[in-house]
Design a protein around this motif. Structure first.
Motif, PDB file in Angstrom:
ATOM      1  N   UNK A 106      98.449   7.479  97.579  1.00  0.00           N
ATOM      2  CA  UNK A 106      98.834   8.666  96.816  1.00  0.00           C
ATOM      3  C   UNK A 106      97.947   9.857  97.158  1.00  0.00           C
ATOM      4  N   UNK A 107      98.488  11.052  96.982  1.00  0.00           N
ATOM      5  CA  UNK A 107      97.721  12.282  97.167  1.00  0.00           C
ATOM      6  C   UNK A 107      97.941  13.189  95.961  1.00  0.00           C
ATOM      7  N   UNK A 108      97.040  14.146  95.794  1.00  0.00           N
ATOM      8  CA  UNK A 108      97.171  15.163  94.748  1.00  0.00           C
ATOM      9  C   UNK A 108      97.398  14.541  93.371  1.00  0.00           C
ATOM     10  N   UNK A 109      96.599  13.538  93.042  1.00  0.00           N
ATOM     11  CA  UNK A 109      96.705  12.910  91.724  1.00  0.00           C
ATOM     12  C   UNK A 109      96.200  13.886  90.670  1.00  0.00           C
ATOM     13  N   UNK A 110      97.034  14.127  89.650  1.00  0.00           N
ATOM     14  CA  UNK A 110      96.602  15.062  88.619  1.00  0.00           C
ATOM     15  C   UNK A 110      97.074  14.615  87.245  1.00  0.00           C
ATOM     16  N   UNK A 111      96.217  14.816  86.280  1.00  0.00           N
ATOM     17  CA  UNK A 111      96.484  14.430  84.896  1.00  0.00           C
ATOM     18  C   UNK A 111      97.366  15.482  84.241  1.00  0.00           C
ATOM     19  N   UNK A 112      98.486  15.024  83.626  1.00  0.00           N
ATOM     20  CA  UNK A 112      99.406  15.986  83.006  1.00  0.00           C
ATOM     21  C   UNK A 112      99.584  15.767  81.503  1.00  0.00           C
ATOM     22  N   UNK A 113      99.440  14.529  81.032  1.00  0.00           N
ATOM     23  CA  UNK A 113      99.528  14.237  79.598  1.00  0.00           C
ATOM     24  C   UNK A 113      98.316  13.389  79.223  1.00  0.00           C
ATOM     25  N   UNK A 114      97.187  14.029  78.911  1.00  0.00           N
ATOM     26  CA  UNK A 114      95.956  13.253  78.685  1.00  0.00           C
ATOM     27  C   UNK A 114      95.947  12.424  77.415  1.00  0.00           C
ATOM     28  N   UNK A 115      96.762  12.781  76.427  1.00  0.00           N
ATOM     29  CA  UNK A 115      96.664  12.156  75.107  1.00  0.00           C
ATOM     30  C   UNK A 115      97.852  11.277  74.755  1.00  0.00           C
ATOM     31  N   UNK A 116      98.671  10.929  75.748  1.00  0.00           N
ATOM     32  CA  UNK A 116      99.866  10.135  75.439  1.00  0.00           C
ATOM     33  C   UNK A 116      99.473   8.746  74.934  1.00  0.00           C
ATOM     34  N   UNK A 117     100.107   8.332  73.842  1.00  0.00           N
ATOM     35  CA  UNK A 117      99.895   7.006  73.257  1.00  0.00           C
ATOM     36  C   UNK A 117     101.229   6.510  72.723  1.00  0.00           C
ATOM     37  N   UNK A 118     101.462   5.223  72.808  1.00  0.00           N
ATOM     38  CA  UNK A 118     102.715   4.679  72.289  1.00  0.00           C
ATOM     39  C   UNK A 118     102.538   3.209  71.923  1.00  0.00           C
ATOM     40  N   UNK A 119     103.466   2.755  71.090  1.00  0.00           N
ATOM     41  CA  UNK A 119     103.612   1.339  70.785  1.00  0.00           C
ATOM     42  C   UNK A 119     105.095   1.018  70.845  1.00  0.00           C
ATOM     43  N   UNK A 120     105.466  -0.055  71.534  1.00  0.00           N
ATOM     44  CA  UNK A 120     106.875  -0.414  71.678  1.00  0.00           C
ATOM     45  C   UNK A 120     107.005  -1.929  71.689  1.00  0.00           C
ATOM     46  N   UNK A 121     108.156  -2.401  71.211  1.00  0.00           N
ATOM     47  CA  UNK A 121     108.432  -3.836  71.136  1.00  0.00           C
ATOM     48  C   UNK A 121     109.715  -4.119  71.916  1.00  0.00           C
ATOM     49  N   UNK A 122     109.659  -5.080  72.840  1.00  0.00           N
ATOM     50  CA  UNK A 122     110.859  -5.379  73.618  1.00  0.00           C
ATOM     51  C   UNK A 122     111.762  -6.366  72.886  1.00  0.00           C
ATOM     52  N   UNK A 123     112.903  -6.697  73.512  1.00  0.00           N
ATOM     53  CA  UNK A 123     113.908  -7.528  72.847  1.00  0.00           C
ATOM     54  C   UNK A 123     113.392  -8.921  72.520  1.00  0.00           C
ATOM     55  N   UNK A 124     112.383  -9.381  73.247  1.00  0.00           N
ATOM     56  CA  UNK A 124     111.820 -10.699  72.982  1.00  0.00           C
ATOM     57  C   UNK A 124     110.649 -10.685  72.024  1.00  0.00           C
ATOM     58  N   UNK A 125     110.298  -9.499  71.520  1.00  0.00           N
ATOM     59  CA  UNK A 125     109.194  -9.377  70.578  1.00  0.00           C
ATOM     60  C   UNK A 125     107.853  -9.062  71.201  1.00  0.00           C
ATOM     61  N   UNK A 126     107.796  -8.956  72.534  1.00  0.00           N
ATOM     62  CA  UNK A 126     106.547  -8.606  73.194  1.00  0.00           C
ATOM     63  C   UNK A 126     106.210  -7.143  72.941  1.00  0.00           C
TER      64      UNK A 126
END
Length: 200
Positions: A106-126
């Motif tokens: 990769x080249x030109x790696x840059x941070x665009x969303x520094x504070x993103x956080x999430x919680x998600x549950x899939x169909x199997x409960x994971x």
């Protein structure tokens, strides 16, 4: 979604044992845990990252997660996800995982969303539960993905990705849908192609 497509092939080489960084509710590191064991039905908050890759024409790379993945197998998502090792700079972690998962530099790696956080549950409960800074990177198109990570891929126009996330979110990973909403709100993808070309 339309664009150039591919399918991963070859023999997987496996992966070294990795640790993830556990976080408290304020995002402060509080310990480490084996990556192979951290995801379950009550996954603790931990540090991760998402990376979106773009080619020289400003097209975005979407990947389909391997069917062997513990969480969201076979789901379309961003270019690369991963977990920084303890003490590892997140941008260095992005580069490391892009090399491992996609087989390119990769080249030109840059941070665009520094504070993103999430919680998600899939169909199997994971559960996925991550403090997950989001990066953009410039990628070559001659990918050689690890089939344990990526089963297929496609290069799409960013507008097509945003439209899919809005109109058919069930086709994408939950984190990419949430990230797409933040990209749209910040106007990040609209300005991307010119910005990427000017940065070279």
């Amino acid at each position: 979604m339309s664009g150039a497509t591919g399918t991963a092939a070859g023999v997987a080489t496996g992966a070294d044992v990795e640790l993830v960084v556990l976080l408290d509710d304020d995002g402060t590191p509080i310990g480490t845990f084996d990556k192979a064991l951290v995801h379950g039905f009550d996954t603790p908050l931990h540090l991760a990252f998402s990376c979106y890759g773009f080619d020289a024409d400003g097209r975005m790379l979407l990947t389909r997660r391997s069917l062997a993945k513990r969480t969201w197998p076979g789901v379309w998502t961003n270019a690369c996800c991963g977990h920084p090792q303890p003490g590892e700079d997140p941008a260095d972690a992005v580069a490391r995982r892009v090399r491992t998962e996609l087989g390119v530099e990769p080249r030109d790696i840059r941070l665009v969303l520094p504070d993103f956080r999430y919680r998600a549950v899939d169909a199997g409960g994971m559960v996925e539960h991550e403090q997950c800074p989001v990066f953009f990177a410039d990628l070559p198109t001659d990918l050689a993905p690890d089939p344990d990570e990526v089963v297929s891929w496609v290069w799409v126009e960013p507008a097509d990705f945003l439209a899919t996330a809005e109109r058919a979110p069930y086709l994408l990973s939950p984190w990419s849908v949430l990230q797409a909403a933040e990209f749209r709100a910040a106007g990040l993808l609209e300005a991307l192609p010119e910005g990427l070309l000017d940065s070279r």
